[in-house]
Design an enzyme around this catalytic site. Structure first.
Site, mmCIF file in Angstrom:
data_model
loop_
_atom_site.group_PDB
_atom_site.id
_atom_site.type_symbol
_atom_site.label_atom_id
_atom_site.label_comp_id
_atom_site.label_asym_id
_atom_site.label_seq_id
_atom_site.Cartn_x
_atom_site.Cartn_y
_atom_site.Cartn_z
ATOM 1 C CD GLU A 75 46.184 56.381 -28.432
ATOM 2 O OE1 GLU A 75 47.197 56.806 -28.199
ATOM 3 O OE2 GLU A 75 45.511 56.974 -28.994
ATOM 4 C CG ASP A 76 46.413 53.326 -24.585
ATOM 5 O OD1 ASP A 76 47.281 53.308 -25.309
ATOM 6 O OD2 ASP A 76 46.154 54.524 -23.972
#
Length: 202
Positions: A75-76
């Site tokens: 996600e990051d």
């Protein structure tokens, strides 16, 4: 080290696998910081989520703990699910996939999906979701993220409780911890805005 079918990965001890996972996550998050005023290293978060699972939830399942350490990598960071599959296998990857937001969606849509999809998560993913919320809510109580208002903080608590309601069934102890956090938050808000009423109740 690249894990392959002919490697000795499966023969490694659980501790060795877990340390490798910590190292992998630390390298992926090495340039990232949390949004708190202290700008703490981001790696503190996945390690803290894993600690909540082990110390407070008594979780010892290696796949869940590895997923906790890796849960924000796709996600990051630039990490891909294929990469997780190659290094950590299908079980860990499946758990991470379930708790990974689709950044192609607007923020509001992502938040709404977390609420609606929470009951559909696997028990492992539900436990991870609870531990993640416990860590974030405690952090949010401790300090206000840069750029956030008190209203933003309260909105997060309200939203997180809606998400949590869909995952409580996976782990009674973690559920109790979360419910206590929400209960204490509501009491804090009542004391702040309705002090006389709270004194009468108490």
């Amino acid at each position: 080290m690249e894990i392959s079918e002919d490697s000795d990965w499966q023969r490694r001890s659980p501790i060795a696998k877990l340390i490798y996972c910590v190292d992998f996550s630390a390298k992926k998050h090495r340039d990232q910081r949390r949004k708190d005023s202290e700008q703490t290293p981001y790696i503190n978060h996945p390690i803290g989520v894993a600690r909540v699972l082990t110390e407070e939830g008594g979780v010892e399942d290696l796949d869940i703990l590895q997923a906790a350490l890796l849960h924000d990598t796709v996600e990051d960071t630039e990490t891909t699910f294929d990469e997780l599959q190659k290094y950590f296998g299908p079980q860990v990857t499946a758990i991470v996939r379930q708790v990974t937001d689709d950044k192609n969606l607007p923020k509001l849509s992502r938040k709404e999906f977390q609420i609606s999809n929470a009951p559909n998560l696997s028990p492992s993913a539900k436990m991870l979701r609870m531990a993640d919320k416990i860590y974030n809510l405690r952090d949010l109580k401790r300090t206000l993220p840069i750029g956030w208002s008190e209203e933003d903080r309260q909105d997060y608590f309200v939203w997180a409780e809606k998400v949590a309601q869909g995952v409580y069934d996976a782990h009674p102890i973690l559920a109790i911890i979360l419910k206590d956090i929400f209960k204490n938050r509501k009491e804090t808000i009542w004391r702040k805005f309705y002090p006389i009423t709270m004194n009468l109740i108490c």
